[in-house]
Design a protein around this motif. Structure first.
Motif, mmCIF file in Angstrom:
data_model
loop_
_atom_site.group_PDB
_atom_site.id
_atom_site.type_symbol
_atom_site.label_atom_id
_atom_site.label_comp_id
_atom_site.label_asym_id
_atom_site.label_seq_id
_atom_site.Cartn_x
_atom_site.Cartn_y
_atom_site.Cartn_z
ATOM 1 N N LEU A 49 34.931 58.617 -73.676
ATOM 2 C CA LEU A 49 33.864 57.620 -73.625
ATOM 3 C C LEU A 49 32.464 58.226 -73.705
ATOM 4 N N SER A 50 32.377 59.504 -74.037
ATOM 5 C CA SER A 50 31.062 60.122 -74.182
ATOM 6 C C SER A 50 30.383 59.590 -75.444
ATOM 7 N N ARG A 80 31.939 51.081 -70.841
ATOM 8 C CA ARG A 80 32.037 52.060 -69.753
ATOM 9 C C ARG A 80 32.091 51.373 -68.400
ATOM 10 N N SER A 81 31.279 50.347 -68.211
ATOM 11 C CA SER A 81 31.238 49.643 -66.937
ATOM 12 C C SER A 81 32.575 48.981 -66.629
ATOM 13 N N ALA A 136 35.249 51.645 -65.906
ATOM 14 C CA ALA A 136 35.068 52.252 -64.587
ATOM 15 C C ALA A 136 35.644 51.366 -63.498
ATOM 16 N N SER A 185 38.143 56.286 -67.078
ATOM 17 C CA SER A 185 36.688 56.362 -67.079
ATOM 18 C C SER A 185 36.204 57.716 -66.595
#
Length: 203
Positions: A38-39, A172-173, A176, A183
């Protein structure tokens, strides 16, 4: 992106070129959710093309990028799905059968947005006993509703709509919250396609 588009966007019109690009991204880049990155760099079209593998979102990003390079307007679409192509290892990591923010591409062809899902390469579909998703540039190509035996497979749960750019902060949110290990950058050991083949063989 430009060289890939030039090589694969073959056809006399945008529809034919879009279909050719779809097939190239679908089958030349292997689907691999064991190596989700996810970078910022990991989610780029150039990275997934260089690696030769990716999961649904970066493969959708790649199709959008090469379509735009070929002069075809493109954007990204997202939806939550159930019974996504998976393995026991992936299900244990995710702790759910819902795959959030499953990515696809929308292509502007003949004055309309056409949905195309290039995630699952044909060899992987064979291992799972699924018909590969085809795209003709006219009809939407979304999800594997049934397997080869006619049994219900993927199920549409929630539509997040279309985006001109990758909504990476939102993805990403959500990850996570519901997939904390993914994540956090946890990679799943093993070969996704090989695991899929073994599980399919056991029925």
């Amino acid at each position: 992106m430009v060289s890939f588009a030039h090589l694969h966007a073959q056809g006399s019109n945008d529809r034919e070129k879009a279909v050719a690009l779809y097939l190239a991204v679908r089958d030349q880049v292997r689907y691999d959710p064991y190596r989700i990155d996810l970078s910022d760099q990991g989610m780029t079209a150039s990275t997934v093309l260089a690696q030769g593998f990716g999961w649904c979102v970066p493969k959708a990003v790649l199709l959008a990028a090469v379509a735009r390079a070929a002069g075809i307007p493109a954007r990204l679409g997202f939806a939550d799905v159930k019974n996504h192509l998976s393995t026991e290892k992936l299900r244990q990591t995710m702790q759910t059968d819902v795959f959030a923010w499953h990515g696809y591409t929308e292509l502007w062809i003949d004055s309309a947005w056409r949905k195309a899902t290039p995630a699952f390469n044909i060899e992987l579909c064979d291992k799972f006993g699924l018909l590969p998703l085809e795209f003709d540039g006219v009809h939407d190509s979304l999800y594997h509703a049934f397997d080869r035996a006619g049994r219900q497979h993927m199920e549409y749960v929630n539509d997040h709509g279309a985006f001109d750019d990758l909504p990476l902060a939102q993805i990403r949110s959500v990850f996570a919250e519901i997939y904390p290990s993914i994540s956090a950058g946890q990679r799943i050991e093993g070969d996704f396609a090989a695991d899929a083949a073994r599980e399919a063989a056991r029925g």
